[in-house]
Design a protein around this motif. Sequence first.
Motif, PDB file in Angstrom:
ATOM      1  N   ASN A 565      13.331 -22.689 -12.737  1.00  0.00           N
ATOM      2  CA  ASN A 565      14.970 -23.155 -12.604  1.00  0.00           C
ATOM      3  C   ASN A 565      15.377 -23.306 -11.073  1.00  0.00           C
ATOM      4  OD1 ASN A 565      15.226 -22.408 -15.332  1.00  0.00           O
ATOM      5  ND2 ASN A 565      15.529 -20.251 -14.709  1.00  0.00           N
ATOM      6  N   ASN A 566      16.224 -24.131 -10.749  1.00  0.00           N
ATOM      7  CA  ASN A 566      16.596 -24.428  -9.360  1.00  0.00           C
ATOM      8  C   ASN A 566      15.476 -25.027  -8.656  1.00  0.00           C
ATOM      9  OD1 ASN A 566      19.382 -23.234  -9.393  1.00  0.00           O
ATOM     10  ND2 ASN A 566      18.091 -21.199  -9.731  1.00  0.00           N
ATOM     11  N   VAL A 567      14.744 -25.939  -9.144  1.00  0.00           N
ATOM     12  CA  VAL A 567      13.852 -26.663  -8.658  1.00  0.00           C
ATOM     13  C   VAL A 567      14.535 -28.159  -8.258  1.00  0.00           C
ATOM     14  CG1 VAL A 567      11.518 -27.968  -9.035  1.00  0.00           C
ATOM     15  CG2 VAL A 567      11.924 -25.484  -9.904  1.00  0.00           C
ATOM     16  N   ILE A 568      14.174 -28.608  -6.996  1.00  0.00           N
ATOM     17  CA  ILE A 568      14.599 -29.818  -6.482  1.00  0.00           C
ATOM     18  C   ILE A 568      13.448 -30.924  -6.420  1.00  0.00           C
ATOM     19  CG2 ILE A 568      15.758 -30.955  -4.773  1.00  0.00           C
ATOM     20  CD1 ILE A 568      17.109 -28.354  -4.092  1.00  0.00           C
ATOM     21  N   ILE A 569      13.813 -31.867  -7.170  1.00  0.00           N
ATOM     22  CA  ILE A 569      12.563 -32.995  -7.326  1.00  0.00           C
ATOM     23  C   ILE A 569      13.491 -34.404  -6.744  1.00  0.00           C
ATOM     24  CG2 ILE A 569      11.024 -34.226  -8.754  1.00  0.00           C
ATOM     25  CD1 ILE A 569      10.973 -31.830 -10.601  1.00  0.00           C
ATOM     26  N   SER A 594      16.077 -25.026 -15.934  1.00  0.00           N
ATOM     27  CA  SER A 594      17.807 -25.332 -15.811  1.00  0.00           C
ATOM     28  C   SER A 594      18.114 -25.128 -14.278  1.00  0.00           C
ATOM     29  CB  SER A 594      18.302 -24.108 -16.616  1.00  0.00           C
ATOM     30  OG  SER A 594      18.011 -24.069 -17.765  1.00  0.00           O
ATOM     31  N   TRP A 595      19.123 -25.823 -14.150  1.00  0.00           N
ATOM     32  CA  TRP A 595      19.812 -25.638 -12.562  1.00  0.00           C
ATOM     33  C   TRP A 595      18.930 -26.552 -11.673  1.00  0.00           C
ATOM     34  CZ3 TRP A 595      19.615 -20.992 -15.362  1.00  0.00           C
ATOM     35  CH2 TRP A 595      21.012 -20.341 -15.979  1.00  0.00           C
ATOM     36  N   CYS A 596      18.096 -27.417 -12.347  1.00  0.00           N
ATOM     37  CA  CYS A 596      17.496 -28.189 -11.504  1.00  0.00           C
ATOM     38  C   CYS A 596      17.951 -29.682 -10.958  1.00  0.00           C
ATOM     39  CB  CYS A 596      16.049 -28.541 -12.353  1.00  0.00           C
ATOM     40  SG  CYS A 596      15.200 -27.224 -12.524  1.00  0.00           S
ATOM     41  N   VAL A 597      17.422 -29.966 -10.032  1.00  0.00           N
ATOM     42  CA  VAL A 597      17.776 -31.402  -9.418  1.00  0.00           C
ATOM     43  C   VAL A 597      16.636 -32.530  -9.587  1.00  0.00           C
ATOM     44  CG1 VAL A 597      18.872 -32.901  -7.626  1.00  0.00           C
ATOM     45  CG2 VAL A 597      19.602 -30.323  -7.999  1.00  0.00           C
ATOM     46  N   ILE A 612      12.062 -36.446 -19.432  1.00  0.00           N
ATOM     47  CA  ILE A 612      12.616 -35.896 -20.645  1.00  0.00           C
ATOM     48  C   ILE A 612      12.860 -34.136 -20.184  1.00  0.00           C
ATOM     49  CG2 ILE A 612       9.910 -35.203 -21.238  1.00  0.00           C
ATOM     50  CD1 ILE A 612      10.770 -35.131 -24.179  1.00  0.00           C
ATOM     51  N   LEU A 613      14.062 -33.913 -20.700  1.00  0.00           N
ATOM     52  CA  LEU A 613      14.579 -32.345 -20.846  1.00  0.00           C
ATOM     53  C   LEU A 613      14.622 -31.732 -22.084  1.00  0.00           C
ATOM     54  CD1 LEU A 613      15.730 -34.085 -18.134  1.00  0.00           C
ATOM     55  CD2 LEU A 613      18.033 -32.426 -18.543  1.00  0.00           C
ATOM     56  N   VAL A 614      13.707 -30.726 -22.159  1.00  0.00           N
ATOM     57  CA  VAL A 614      13.722 -30.020 -23.388  1.00  0.00           C
ATOM     58  C   VAL A 614      14.105 -28.516 -23.323  1.00  0.00           C
ATOM     59  CG1 VAL A 614      11.975 -28.989 -24.966  1.00  0.00           C
ATOM     60  CG2 VAL A 614      11.671 -31.281 -23.989  1.00  0.00           C
ATOM     61  N   ASN A 615      15.069 -28.018 -23.867  1.00  0.00           N
ATOM     62  CA  ASN A 615      15.513 -26.649 -23.763  1.00  0.00           C
ATOM     63  C   ASN A 615      15.992 -26.372 -22.544  1.00  0.00           C
ATOM     64  OD1 ASN A 615      15.319 -26.098 -26.780  1.00  0.00           O
ATOM     65  ND2 ASN A 615      12.991 -25.752 -26.271  1.00  0.00           N
ATOM     66  N   SER A 616      16.582 -27.331 -21.607  1.00  0.00           N
ATOM     67  CA  SER A 616      16.775 -27.162 -20.166  1.00  0.00           C
ATOM     68  C   SER A 616      18.515 -27.306 -20.251  1.00  0.00           C
ATOM     69  CB  SER A 616      16.146 -28.091 -19.365  1.00  0.00           C
ATOM     70  OG  SER A 616      14.813 -28.036 -19.752  1.00  0.00           O
ATOM     71  N   VAL A 617      18.979 -26.427 -19.445  1.00  0.00           N
ATOM     72  CA  VAL A 617      20.445 -26.614 -19.103  1.00  0.00           C
ATOM     73  C   VAL A 617      20.955 -26.525 -17.797  1.00  0.00           C
ATOM     74  CG1 VAL A 617      22.512 -24.792 -19.574  1.00  0.00           C
ATOM     75  CG2 VAL A 617      20.512 -24.684 -21.077  1.00  0.00           C
ATOM     76  N   ALA A 618      22.051 -27.260 -17.724  1.00  0.00           N
ATOM     77  CA  ALA A 618      22.714 -27.518 -16.237  1.00  0.00           C
ATOM     78  C   ALA A 618      21.943 -28.135 -15.162  1.00  0.00           C
ATOM     79  CB  ALA A 618      23.325 -26.163 -15.699  1.00  0.00           C
ATOM     80  N   ASP A 619      20.875 -29.041 -15.641  1.00  0.00           N
ATOM     81  CA  ASP A 619      20.156 -29.841 -14.669  1.00  0.00           C
ATOM     82  C   ASP A 619      20.834 -30.957 -14.337  1.00  0.00           C
ATOM     83  OD1 ASP A 619      17.645 -28.258 -14.895  1.00  0.00           O
ATOM     84  OD2 ASP A 619      17.416 -29.179 -16.864  1.00  0.00           O
ATOM     85  N   HIS A 620      20.840 -31.583 -13.084  1.00  0.00           N
ATOM     86  CA  HIS A 620      21.347 -32.747 -12.605  1.00  0.00           C
ATOM     87  C   HIS A 620      20.319 -33.803 -12.355  1.00  0.00           C
ATOM     88  CE1 HIS A 620      24.620 -34.525 -10.232  1.00  0.00           C
ATOM     89  NE2 HIS A 620      23.938 -34.912  -9.525  1.00  0.00           N
TER      90      HIS A 620
END
Length: 889
Positions: A565-569, A594-597, A612-620
């Motif tokens: 979570n909370n990873v910035i790419i 989740s909560w990734c950028v 692709i986002l799988v089972n992930s929440v609140a990503d930007h």
Amino acid sequence: MRFNAGFLIVILGAIVAMGTAHAAVHTVDDDWAGADFGTIQGAIDAASEGDTILVNAGWYNESVTVNKTVDLVGNGTHDTYVNASGSGDVLSVSSNWVNMSGFNISGSGGTMGDCGVQFTSVTSGNITGCAVVWNDWGIYIDEGGSIDITDCYLSNNTEGIRVVNADHVDLHGNRVYGSEYEGVSFRSTSAHFTVTGNDISWNNRMRDWNAAGLEIDGSDYGNASQNHISHNARYGIYIHSTSFENELFDNEIVFNCGGVSGVYLSSAPATAISHNNISNSTGEGISVYGGWNVVIRNNTLDGNNHKAGMSGIYVWGSDGILIKGNRVAHGPEAGIFVHHTDGAMVHTNEVLNNSKNGIWLSTSTTNATVVWNVVRRNGVNGILLDGGTNHTWVHNNTVAFNNADMVEYMGGIKAYGSYDFDIDGNTVSNNAYHGIYLDESDNGTVRWNEVVRNCGGRAGLGMRDVAFTHVFRNNISNSTGHGIDAYMIHSCVFHNNTINGNNEAGLRDGGIRFADCWKNEFKDNEIVNNTGYGFHFEYSENNSMMRNVVSGHSLDGILLDDDSNNVIITDNTVSYNNLDSVNNQGGIRLDNSSWCVLARNTVTNNKMYGVILVNSVADHIESNEIIRNCGGQAGLMLYYADRNEVSANNVSNCTGTGIDVIRSSHNEFHNNTLNGNDMGMSGNSGGVYLYHSHWNEFTDNVVLDNRIQGFKVYNSENCTLTRNDIGRNGGHGILGYGAHNITVTNCSIWRNNPYGIHIWSTWTIHITYNEIWNNSGYGICFESCSLAKAYLNNIVNNSASPQAYDDNNNTWDNGTHGNFWSDYTGPDKDGDGIGEWPYNLTGGAQDIFPLMNMTDNDVPRQVPEFPVVVAATFVGVLFFAEQRRRRRL
């Protein structure tokens, strides 16, 4: 007995050496045959200072006291025997300038202090060509000095030669053999002594723990060179008790046994050990305990350590030591082992074929430098920094083919429990398990290393429980396992590394694997052509990736997995990944993260999916270029992924759908461009595909030139499309099937083929404030729909006539206003902008309140392409209707 001719030559030489023509010559024979005296002592008692005493062959059972400056010349060690019959000293010398040669000296007393030859407070003297055997002490020099012992043979004495508190003693060409304890010892502030060309072997037959072939005890400025020192028990050479500035040079120190050392230094500052062959000891080759500024240079140490737990060179608590240019090989423990030491320099050594570690720095070793060494084929680690080895520089070493025993978590270079280290410029290749491994080690730097072809299926660089470490400009390539494998690390920075061609063993993770890691930064790296994943975050939070190139991997380029979570790419180039075409993989995959950028990345030519986002929440997901991704799936896919924000991305020219939203809800999509997708003719949606996905919002997106639909909404509820530009798509602009509560508002839907909007078997649809024009079929088609509403739309110049279809009599107005239809020909008698006649739709439904003028909707406006004839006719109809209204008034 008579002297032979050779013996006369020796006599004449001795007389010349006296430097005077006036010295008398006295002869001695044990049977008085033609001699002056029958005893040596008798001759000495009668002699004057400077006389020469010639002793014939014979057996002399006497204890001799030499208290005058005389030359004692025997007939040779095989002919002239002096034996004290087991009582006291054989020869006791108390006068200076005594020269002695040609005797076999034996049979001293057995009390400590009884000697073959004893010098007491003598400041000059010489013993040449004597045999000193079967005494308590062979030769004992007590105080004084400037004594030379040359070409003598000493054997089977309790101690061979002992020098106590005497300076400038020179031992040359002697053989000291078979002593019960020390072969040769210098003790109690003896200084400036020389031991050259001697054979000191098979001593310490009693295997006393403190005895040696050559012992230097509290004695300074000595030089031992070109000696053969072998088969001594416990130690070959033992220097201790603050013996200062001694030198061991060009000695052969071999086969010393008893499990201690070839050379042992204990509190021996400034000792220099150089150009020696120190081999086949059963203990260490060289052991250094205490002292400072010791130099160990250009020695060969081979086959030491026959006893497990020993090392080629072992250093404990000796600050400022220099270990340079040595060859250390074939031992069962470490080649070079340094601990509790500050400022060690380990330089240009060749350390190879040791059973465990090559170079091992351990236990509070600080400020060490390990440079330019060749460390090869050691059984475990090549170089190990262990147990608080801090402030250490490991630089420009060649570390190859180590860890042949395949010990887990070992390899080429390992730092364990160490702090503030610098691993810099090394070539680390063909090591098993890891190339470089950092374990519980912080504040380090790993830079400019060539970490290549390391094998065993683990990693080029492995890290566990590491913090505040800087990894940059390394080439980590062609390992059979991961390029980098990190577990429980935090606050580390990785930049400008090349991670290439790793994982030849075909593991899941090829380039980089991070597990349980947090607050790390990865930037400007090149991660290419690794088998498996390019970069895999697992259970890792608050990390960042920026400006990396991630390309050519068989699975995902970047994978965030298991609550990463909370990873910035940001600002990465991710291309040509998932070459194995595994489903649900692609360029970048967020799985349970989740909560990734993801921002400003270029994601191109990846198979199956770009992102692709799988089972992930609140990503930007923002401002990414997701283009030319192939494999027939999607540029961007959300799968069981909720509450994400997807904005300002360019998703174009993918062979599958631009954006797939599968069983994903409460997501926001705005300001994205989806252009030219589904070029692989996969039969998917084209622009956007929603499947069993609810409460999603699409705002201000541009969906153009996709091969099939612009939007496809399938079995999805509560979806909202607002201010989207949907045009020139090869299928419908919007296709809905089995959906519920779909809202399309303020969109521009134009030149799609065939319909602008086609809703089928769907209920509760709201289509308002849109511009729908120049589509090749119907502008709007409701097929088998209920509770649909469409009003305040501008429906212009669509090819079908009428321009809409509704087979279930849905609502086409809001009770007062319907839609603007470009082909409407009815009048507006009262001039209220509402046509008097309904607009009849194919299928039987009607727009009761058709608008006479286009509404000013807030849409991403495209200028409608009205043909001139249609426009003129439309204006004429409006003019005629207005004139009729005025006449009524």
